[in-house]
Design a protein around this motif. Structure first.
Motif, PDB file in Angstrom:
ATOM      1  N   THR A 124       0.835  -1.201   0.000  1.00  0.00           N
ATOM      2  CA  THR A 124       0.000   0.000   0.000  1.00  0.00           C
ATOM      3  C   THR A 124       0.870   1.252   0.000  1.00  0.00           C
ATOM      4  OG1 THR A 124      -0.081   0.194   2.412  1.00  0.00           O
ATOM      5  CG2 THR A 124      -1.741  -1.234   1.357  1.00  0.00           C
ATOM      6  N   ARG A 125       0.247   2.392  -0.269  1.00  0.00           N
ATOM      7  CA  ARG A 125       0.979   3.656  -0.250  1.00  0.00           C
ATOM      8  C   ARG A 125       1.489   3.961   1.154  1.00  0.00           C
ATOM      9  NH1 ARG A 125      -0.238   9.282  -0.307  1.00  0.00           N
ATOM     10  NH2 ARG A 125      -2.435   8.843   0.127  1.00  0.00           N
ATOM     11  N   ASP A 126       0.689   3.639   2.168  1.00  0.00           N
ATOM     12  CA  ASP A 126       1.134   3.860   3.550  1.00  0.00           C
ATOM     13  C   ASP A 126       2.341   3.002   3.882  1.00  0.00           C
ATOM     14  OD1 ASP A 126      -0.824   5.725   3.982  1.00  0.00           O
ATOM     15  OD2 ASP A 126      -2.191   4.354   5.022  1.00  0.00           O
ATOM     16  N   ASP A 135       5.697  10.484   3.584  1.00  0.00           N
ATOM     17  CA  ASP A 135       4.534  10.219   2.745  1.00  0.00           C
ATOM     18  C   ASP A 135       4.945  10.095   1.279  1.00  0.00           C
ATOM     19  OD1 ASP A 135       1.600  10.123   2.302  1.00  0.00           O
ATOM     20  OD2 ASP A 135       2.020  11.955   1.158  1.00  0.00           O
ATOM     21  N   ARG A 138       0.375  10.749  -4.091  1.00  0.00           N
ATOM     22  CA  ARG A 138      -0.421  10.124  -5.147  1.00  0.00           C
ATOM     23  C   ARG A 138       0.104  10.527  -6.523  1.00  0.00           C
ATOM     24  NH1 ARG A 138      -4.223  10.742  -1.037  1.00  0.00           N
ATOM     25  NH2 ARG A 138      -5.473   8.869  -0.672  1.00  0.00           N
ATOM     26  N   THR A 152      -2.993  -1.714  -9.873  1.00  0.00           N
ATOM     27  CA  THR A 152      -3.552  -1.961  -8.550  1.00  0.00           C
ATOM     28  C   THR A 152      -3.637  -3.451  -8.301  1.00  0.00           C
ATOM     29  OG1 THR A 152      -5.775  -1.783  -9.489  1.00  0.00           O
ATOM     30  CG2 THR A 152      -4.853   0.183  -8.455  1.00  0.00           C
ATOM     31  N   ARG A 155      -7.015  -5.572  -2.508  1.00  0.00           N
ATOM     32  CA  ARG A 155      -7.179  -4.669  -1.360  1.00  0.00           C
ATOM     33  C   ARG A 155      -6.480  -5.257  -0.139  1.00  0.00           C
ATOM     34  NH1 ARG A 155     -10.749   0.139  -1.474  1.00  0.00           N
ATOM     35  NH2 ARG A 155     -11.911  -0.010  -3.429  1.00  0.00           N
ATOM     36  N   GLY A 160     -10.458  -0.222   6.250  1.00  0.00           N
ATOM     37  CA  GLY A 160     -10.454   0.665   5.097  1.00  0.00           C
ATOM     38  C   GLY A 160     -10.112  -0.026   3.797  1.00  0.00           C
ATOM     39  N   PRO A 162      -7.355  -0.552   1.978  1.00  0.00           N
ATOM     40  CA  PRO A 162      -6.703   0.316   0.982  1.00  0.00           C
ATOM     41  C   PRO A 162      -6.188  -0.481  -0.212  1.00  0.00           C
ATOM     42  CG  PRO A 162      -5.237  -0.091   2.840  1.00  0.00           C
ATOM     43  CD  PRO A 162      -6.569  -0.663   3.218  1.00  0.00           C
ATOM     44  N   TYR A 163      -6.027   0.211  -1.331  1.00  0.00           N
ATOM     45  CA  TYR A 163      -5.481  -0.411  -2.524  1.00  0.00           C
ATOM     46  C   TYR A 163      -4.016  -0.781  -2.312  1.00  0.00           C
ATOM     47  CZ  TYR A 163      -9.515   0.867  -5.404  1.00  0.00           C
ATOM     48  OH  TYR A 163     -10.770   0.965  -5.938  1.00  0.00           O
ATOM     49  N   THR A 164      -3.608  -1.848  -2.940  1.00  0.00           N
ATOM     50  CA  THR A 164      -2.185  -2.177  -2.992  1.00  0.00           C
ATOM     51  C   THR A 164      -1.700  -1.958  -4.415  1.00  0.00           C
ATOM     52  OG1 THR A 164      -2.580  -4.519  -3.503  1.00  0.00           O
ATOM     53  CG2 THR A 164      -2.398  -3.909  -1.164  1.00  0.00           C
ATOM     54  N   TYR A 165      -0.388  -1.923  -4.566  1.00  0.00           N
ATOM     55  CA  TYR A 165       0.214  -1.712  -5.882  1.00  0.00           C
ATOM     56  C   TYR A 165       1.141  -2.868  -6.220  1.00  0.00           C
ATOM     57  CZ  TYR A 165      -1.686   2.895  -5.139  1.00  0.00           C
ATOM     58  OH  TYR A 165      -2.553   3.928  -4.891  1.00  0.00           O
TER      59      TYR A 165
END
Length: 205
Positions: A124-126, A135, A138, A152, A155, A160, A162-165
């Motif tokens: 994830t972005r986090d 951070d 996006r 993507t 999830r 929440g 969140p999306y993963t990459y």
């Protein structure tokens, strides 16, 4: 009115041809499909243009052998195959395209984040932010996505969702990798200074 030949069903069996000519026609069909595609083509797609009993892997092997000594080669990328120019001719291609607009090179920040995604996917972005201690915007993720290097993933299984990459076949193709198993050893990258999160700098992401 005569029926357009493009509307006729593809004769996959080619039963009227002797075995040797049938085999060569199957090879030519696979070559044509690969030549026309900008992305790797998988076995299932290639199997649609040959007879159901045709061994796709053997046809690919024979096509690869036939291309020996040519300026381009048949290469495995991910779960599919592509036709691509041999690396020995990269400088000639660059010279011919010198006056054309070349795609922008990856920024150092982008390259570092792309490497982190490649080694830790799905991520994830986090989680990327935790790796680099700040951070990850996006905008940066968007640049990598626009270049086709990432997509993507599933999830994340937490609050929440969140999306993963994850990286894509375009990533493998761009960096001349067959699969993610061909990624350089992390220790080797670290020794070369490419696996240090400090490379990200303090701005531009």
């Amino acid at each position: 009115m005569a029926r357009d030949r493009d509307d006729e069903p593809l004769d996959r069996e080619l039963a009227e041809l002797p075995p040797e000519l049938r085999w060569r026609e199957w090879m030519r069909r696979i070559e044509a499909v690969l030549f026309a595609s900008a992305a790797p083509v998988g076995r299932e797609d290639l199997a649609r243009v040959v007879g159901p009993q045709a061994p796709v892997d053997l046809l690919i092997e024979d096509l690869a052998a036939e291309l020996e000594g040519r300026a381009f080669e048949l290469a495995r990328v991910g779960a599919g195959w592509v036709l691509r120019t041999r690396t020995a001719y990269a400088s000639a291609i660059r010279a011919a395209q010198a006056r054309r607009d070349a795609p922008p090179e990856l920024r150092m920040d982008d390259a570092a984040v792309l490497a982190a995604i490649a080694y830790h996917q799905p991520i994830t972005r986090d989680e990327l932010g935790e790796i680099f201690g700040r951070d990850i915007s996006r905008e940066l993720i968007g640049r990598l996505h626009d270049r086709g290097f990432i997509g993507t993933g599933p999830r994340a299984p937490r609050r929440g969702a969140p999306y993963t990459y994850v990286t894509t076949e375009a990533f493998l193709l761009a960096f001349d990798l067959v699969s993610l198993q061909d990624l350089p050893d992390v220790e080797a990258l670290r020794d070369a200074g490419f696996a240090d999160p400090g490379m990200m700098g303090q701005g531009g992401a």
